[in-house]
Design a protein around this motif. Structure first.
Motif, mmCIF file in Angstrom:
data_model
loop_
_atom_site.group_PDB
_atom_site.id
_atom_site.type_symbol
_atom_site.label_atom_id
_atom_site.label_comp_id
_atom_site.label_asym_id
_atom_site.label_seq_id
_atom_site.Cartn_x
_atom_site.Cartn_y
_atom_site.Cartn_z
ATOM 1 N N SER A 151 0.701 -1.059 -0.091
ATOM 2 C CA SER A 151 0.015 0.183 0.029
ATOM 3 C C SER A 151 0.914 1.289 -0.166
ATOM 4 O O SER A 151 0.465 2.233 -0.753
ATOM 5 N N ARG A 152 1.874 1.217 0.718
ATOM 6 C CA ARG A 152 2.924 2.444 0.879
ATOM 7 C C ARG A 152 3.925 2.260 -0.397
ATOM 8 O O ARG A 152 4.567 3.387 -0.340
ATOM 9 N N HIS A 153 4.046 1.345 -1.161
ATOM 10 C CA HIS A 153 5.032 1.070 -2.206
ATOM 11 C C HIS A 153 6.349 1.437 -1.861
ATOM 12 O O HIS A 153 7.030 2.024 -2.192
ATOM 13 N N GLU A 154 6.732 0.791 -0.408
ATOM 14 C CA GLU A 154 8.025 0.795 0.122
ATOM 15 C C GLU A 154 8.773 -0.494 0.168
ATOM 16 O O GLU A 154 8.008 -1.409 0.268
ATOM 17 N N THR A 201 15.486 2.605 -2.542
ATOM 18 C CA THR A 201 14.919 3.465 -3.215
ATOM 19 C C THR A 201 14.876 2.668 -4.627
ATOM 20 O O THR A 201 15.906 2.487 -5.245
ATOM 21 N N LEU A 202 13.567 2.349 -4.908
ATOM 22 C CA LEU A 202 13.464 1.545 -6.104
ATOM 23 C C LEU A 202 12.541 2.012 -7.220
ATOM 24 O O LEU A 202 11.577 2.966 -6.716
ATOM 25 N N THR A 203 12.509 2.023 -8.563
ATOM 26 C CA THR A 203 11.839 2.508 -9.431
ATOM 27 C C THR A 203 10.663 1.682 -9.565
ATOM 28 O O THR A 203 10.421 0.690 -8.694
ATOM 29 N N ARG A 204 9.611 2.251 -10.067
ATOM 30 C CA ARG A 204 8.244 1.365 -10.288
ATOM 31 C C ARG A 204 8.608 0.009 -10.835
ATOM 32 O O ARG A 204 8.016 -1.088 -10.354
#
Length: 218
Positions: free
Chosen positions: A137-140, A149-152
């Protein structure tokens, strides 16, 4: 939350499976009715996605038979047959929802999630394995508590690997999870992304190559 996808079209099957896994579902696949019947005999599912016309017959007939036996798992039919009569037949046979091809994958995922709620379960928003943690949900993403730190696309590939729960993931599945557009089979975009992902994850290495198949996060 576990879903069975029964679809004989390989491209569609891979896309549906990848999208559901990226949304946090555990997914099994079958290519025909006999395979689906075998999977249903040994596993418990929160929802089953059936293509209408499959090798072995019309899935409507199969579902209608199972309903008469007291089977209660929610069913979503995917089909190119879009007449009102076809939709009514799908629901009358015991289907809970009916989605006409072509469809938006995000809508299909939303419909599956809605059907799964009827079983009283929900997909976990956080996946954990081997010191990795993905908050959907947080895309973490974190490794050993350290925020990455990741790209989509990197997040999508890592999500797919974690959702596989230690199983091998094919190159086609990973490509479908990260790229909306078609990628040529000879393209090395996935290899480049995996190399970047490995650097960001740091040592010891977590993503392993499975020669001739794809990758695995054991």
């Amino acid at each position: 939350m576990r879903v069975l996808v029964t679809e004989d079209d390989e491209n569609l099957r891979v896309a549906v499976e990848a999208s559901l896994r990226s949304a946090g579902f555990a997914v099994d696949v079958a290519v025909d009715l006999p395979q689906a019947d075998e999977a249903l005999s040994v596993n418990t599912y929160d929802c089953v996605v059936f293509d209408r016309m499959l090798p072995g017959g019309d899935s409507l007939d199969y579902v209608a038979l199972r309903r008469r036996e007291g089977w209660g798992v929610p069913v979503l039919f995917l089909t190119a047959r879009d007449s009102v009569a076809d939709r009514i037949a799908g629901l009358a046979s015991g289907g809970d929802d009916y989605l006409v091809k072509p469809f938006a994958v995000v809508e299909m995922v939303a419909r599956v999630r809605s059907l799964c709620r009827r079983t009283g379960t929900a997909p976990t928003p956080v996946l954990r394995r081997s010191g990795l943690e993905l908050d959907i949900s947080r895309h973490e993403a974190r490794r050993s508590g350290v925020l990455l730190t990741l790209t989509r696309k990197e997040f999508a590939v890592l999500h797919r690997l974690l959702a596989a729960d230690g199983r091998n993931v094919t190159r086609a599945e990973l490509t479908a999870a990260a790229w909306d557009e078609l990628v040529a089979p000879t393209s090395n975009v996935l290899d480049v992304l995996i190399a970047q992902l490995r650097r960001k994850l740091g040592p010891p290495p977590l993503v392993h190559t499975v020669r001739g198949i794809g990758y695995v996060l054991p």
